[in-house]
Scaffold this motif. Sequence first.
Motif, PDB file in Angstrom:
ATOM      1  N   GLU A  76       0.814  -1.215   0.000  1.00 21.04           N
ATOM      2  CA  GLU A  76       0.000   0.000   0.000  1.00 21.04           C
ATOM      3  C   GLU A  76       0.852   1.272   0.000  1.00 21.04           C
ATOM      4  OE1 GLU A  76      -3.142  -0.068   2.931  1.00 21.04           O
ATOM      5  OE2 GLU A  76      -3.392  -2.225   2.633  1.00 21.04           O
ATOM      6  N   LYS A 134       3.963   1.488  -1.145  1.00 17.25           N
ATOM      7  CA  LYS A 134       4.602   1.557  -2.461  1.00 17.25           C
ATOM      8  C   LYS A 134       3.645   2.121  -3.500  1.00 17.25           C
ATOM      9  CE  LYS A 134       7.810  -2.269  -1.816  1.00 17.25           C
ATOM     10  NZ  LYS A 134       8.180  -3.622  -2.245  1.00 17.25           N
ATOM     11  N   LYS A 135       2.401   1.685  -3.435  1.00 16.68           N
ATOM     12  CA  LYS A 135       1.398   2.168  -4.384  1.00 16.68           C
ATOM     13  C   LYS A 135       1.163   3.663  -4.193  1.00 16.68           C
ATOM     14  CE  LYS A 135      -3.289   1.508  -5.995  1.00 16.68           C
ATOM     15  NZ  LYS A 135      -4.629   1.473  -5.512  1.00 16.68           N
ATOM     16  N   THR A 136       1.029   4.099  -2.942  1.00 20.98           N
ATOM     17  CA  THR A 136       0.804   5.517  -2.640  1.00 20.98           C
ATOM     18  C   THR A 136       1.970   6.370  -3.138  1.00 20.98           C
ATOM     19  OG1 THR A 136      -0.495   4.938  -0.699  1.00 20.98           O
ATOM     20  CG2 THR A 136       0.379   7.178  -0.792  1.00 20.98           C
ATOM     21  N   GLY A 196       4.067   5.593  -5.488  1.00 19.96           N
ATOM     22  CA  GLY A 196       4.105   5.525  -6.942  1.00 19.96           C
ATOM     23  C   GLY A 196       3.132   6.483  -7.607  1.00 19.96           C
ATOM     24  N   GLU A 197       2.090   6.885  -6.874  1.00 20.11           N
ATOM     25  CA  GLU A 197       1.092   7.803  -7.431  1.00 20.11           C
ATOM     26  C   GLU A 197       1.421   9.276  -7.193  1.00 20.11           C
ATOM     27  OE1 GLU A 197      -2.435   6.425  -5.493  1.00 20.11           O
ATOM     28  OE2 GLU A 197      -2.629   4.668  -6.794  1.00 20.11           O
ATOM     29  N   LEU A 198       2.466   9.559  -6.416  1.00 18.66           N
ATOM     30  CA  LEU A 198       2.836  10.951  -6.148  1.00 18.66           C
ATOM     31  C   LEU A 198       3.407  11.597  -7.406  1.00 18.66           C
ATOM     32  CD1 LEU A 198       4.580  10.784  -2.653  1.00 18.66           C
ATOM     33  CD2 LEU A 198       2.342  11.738  -3.198  1.00 18.66           C
ATOM     34  N   PRO A 199       3.055  12.846  -7.670  1.00 14.22           N
ATOM     35  CA  PRO A 199       3.638  13.530  -8.820  1.00 14.22           C
ATOM     36  C   PRO A 199       5.096  13.864  -8.545  1.00 14.22           C
ATOM     37  CG  PRO A 199       2.261  15.038  -7.575  1.00 14.22           C
ATOM     38  CD  PRO A 199       2.102  13.685  -6.959  1.00 14.22           C
TER      39      PRO A 199
END
Length: 103
Positions: free
Chosen positions: A90, A92-94, A96-99
């Motif tokens: 979770e 890692k996913k969060t 990975g979504e950061l600009p």
Amino acid sequence: MLSKKITKYDLVEAVYQNSKYEKLQIQEVIEAFVGELKKSISQGCTIELRGFGTFEARLRKGREVVRNPKTGQTSSMQAHYVAAFRAGREIKKTLGELPVQES
């Protein structure tokens, strides 16, 4: 953006703002949690916090020759344990979504 440092005091403040508990109670819980993490890791346990990550002790191999980059002096290093953290799926996913801001 990701370089801000957050201390235990900051965590106590954040939890206090979002809960009904007193600061002293929150501080005691955080201190107990961190103390239990330290104790468990030093006893060879792996701590898995689902949705967050895993804390563990890892063995670093010793080396015959290591060099201090500041002084240039060489010495040897014995095998030793280090604390390690593996981020959970979770997190890692969060991340990975950061600009990404190019500088």
